[in-house]
Design an enzyme around this catalytic site. Structure first.
Site, PDB file in Angstrom:
ATOM      1  N   ASP A  64       0.819  -1.251   0.161  1.00  0.00           N
ATOM      2  CA  ASP A  64       0.085  -0.158   0.108  1.00  0.00           C
ATOM      3  C   ASP A  64       0.997   1.192  -0.048  1.00  0.00           C
ATOM      4  O   ASP A  64       1.493   1.438   0.921  1.00  0.00           O
ATOM      5  CB  ASP A  64      -1.038  -0.015   1.228  1.00  0.00           C
ATOM      6  CG  ASP A  64      -1.811   1.081   1.253  1.00  0.00           C
ATOM      7  OD1 ASP A  64      -1.731   2.053   0.375  1.00  0.00           O
ATOM      8  OD2 ASP A  64      -2.648   1.065   2.108  1.00  0.00           O
ATOM      9  N   SER A 145      -0.731  12.999 -15.522  1.00  0.00           N
ATOM     10  CA  SER A 145      -2.056  13.467 -16.228  1.00  0.00           C
ATOM     11  C   SER A 145      -2.079  14.841 -16.952  1.00  0.00           C
ATOM     12  O   SER A 145      -1.229  15.671 -16.570  1.00  0.00           O
ATOM     13  CB  SER A 145      -3.124  13.240 -15.148  1.00  0.00           C
ATOM     14  OG  SER A 145      -4.564  13.870 -15.496  1.00  0.00           O
ATOM     15  N   TYR A 160      -7.119  16.429  -7.073  1.00  0.00           N
ATOM     16  CA  TYR A 160      -6.527  15.539  -7.826  1.00  0.00           C
ATOM     17  C   TYR A 160      -5.429  16.499  -8.547  1.00  0.00           C
ATOM     18  O   TYR A 160      -4.373  15.885  -8.885  1.00  0.00           O
ATOM     19  CB  TYR A 160      -7.700  14.805  -8.477  1.00  0.00           C
ATOM     20  CG  TYR A 160      -6.913  13.828  -9.805  1.00  0.00           C
ATOM     21  CD1 TYR A 160      -6.392  12.811  -9.374  1.00  0.00           C
ATOM     22  CD2 TYR A 160      -6.705  14.275 -11.052  1.00  0.00           C
ATOM     23  CE1 TYR A 160      -5.778  11.649 -10.250  1.00  0.00           C
ATOM     24  CE2 TYR A 160      -6.182  13.563 -11.792  1.00  0.00           C
ATOM     25  CZ  TYR A 160      -5.840  12.344 -11.540  1.00  0.00           C
ATOM     26  OH  TYR A 160      -5.248  11.503 -12.557  1.00  0.00           O
ATOM     27  N   LYS A 164      -1.139  16.107  -9.275  1.00  0.00           N
ATOM     28  CA  LYS A 164      -0.656  15.778 -10.406  1.00  0.00           C
ATOM     29  C   LYS A 164       0.299  17.197 -10.813  1.00  0.00           C
ATOM     30  O   LYS A 164       1.387  16.740 -11.627  1.00  0.00           O
ATOM     31  CB  LYS A 164      -1.450  15.285 -11.630  1.00  0.00           C
ATOM     32  CG  LYS A 164      -2.318  14.276 -11.417  1.00  0.00           C
ATOM     33  CD  LYS A 164      -1.333  13.108 -11.223  1.00  0.00           C
ATOM     34  CE  LYS A 164      -2.196  11.710 -11.260  1.00  0.00           C
ATOM     35  NZ  LYS A 164      -1.334  10.360 -11.260  1.00  0.00           N
TER      36      LYS A 164
END
Length: 245
Positions: A64, A145, A160, A164
């Site tokens: 993890d 991304s 998010y 990125k």
């Protein structure tokens, strides 16, 4: 890819989506592949989609990336079993869909940062130490991304995009540190547009947006790894034909 034959690739987030596609392709290309994920049974299941000659090259280890102790255990295991890491693909990533100002969303926000930023850095640190110790001219690839280059007006993308953007900055920071350390380790950021994976919200899939497939991103990984030692693809942006932003 010939120079990577028999070398060791570690892939985070290898149980599904882009990570799974990369794991299969690197094993087929002749690399020893260690897939890291919480759902290791799904990595083991990928062997069914490999030629028989490649199945023994794919290995799974429970990890993890939000938990440093499991990262350290994984890289220690790779060193003991295979000698160390030659290629690292940071594919693990999440994007909880909640508004930034939504109440009681602290755990969701922290998960995104811990996975997309800190987990990526810690895995890269362990891989780089392995490469440097053995004087290996390895390669670290971040699955970034287009949201790491532009903030889109979407109400639930929350933190998010910030995570990125951090990967974009971290990639350049790593390149500078690798140069300062006197190594020839490469680092590459691959920034896809929409990709048809489990992370994509059902609502966006239903709207019929143009989508890349996970295999398209895996092809890009093979391309950057296959460049000559003198070439470093630092940033590669990939959009599906027809994506308007």
């Amino acid at each position: 890819m010939d120079r990577w034959g028999g070398k060791v690739a570690v892939i985070t987030g290898a149980s599904s989506g882009i990570g799974a596609a990369i794991a299969k392709d690197l094993a087929k290309a002749g690399m020893v592949v260690v897939g890291l994920a919480r759902r290791v049974e799904r990595i083991d299941a990928l062997k069914e989609h490999l030629p028989e000659s490649a199945r023994d090259r794919l290995h799974a280890f429970s990890c993890d990336v939000c938990k440093e102790e499991t990262i350290l255990e994984a890289f220690k295991w790779v060193e003991e079993m295979f000698g160390g890491v030659d290629v690292l693909i940071n594919s693990a990533g999440i994007g909880h869909h909640t508004e930034l100002f939504a109440a009681n969303n602290t755990e969701m926000l922290r998960d995104v940062i811990d996975t997309n930023v800190l987990g990526l850095v810690l895995c890269s640190r362990e891989a780089f130490q392995s490469m440097k110790k053995r004087a290996v001219n390895g390669h670290i690839v971040h699955i970034n991304s287009i949201a790491g280059h532009k903030v889109f007006n979407h109400p639930t993308i929350n933190i998010y995009s910030a995570s990125k953007f951090a990967v974009t900055a971290i990639t350049e920071t790593m390149r500078n540190e690798m140069l300062t350390a006197g190594t020839h380790v490469k680092v590459t950021s691959i920034s896809p547009g929409f990709v048809r994976t489990e992370i994509m919200p059902e609502a966006m899939l239903r709207k019929g947006y143009p989508m890349l497939e996970a295999e398209d991103i895996s092809d890009a990984v093979l391309y950057v790894l296959g460049t000559p030692p003198r070439v470093q693809i630092h940033e590669l942006m990939i959009r599906p034909v027809g994506q308007i932003f």
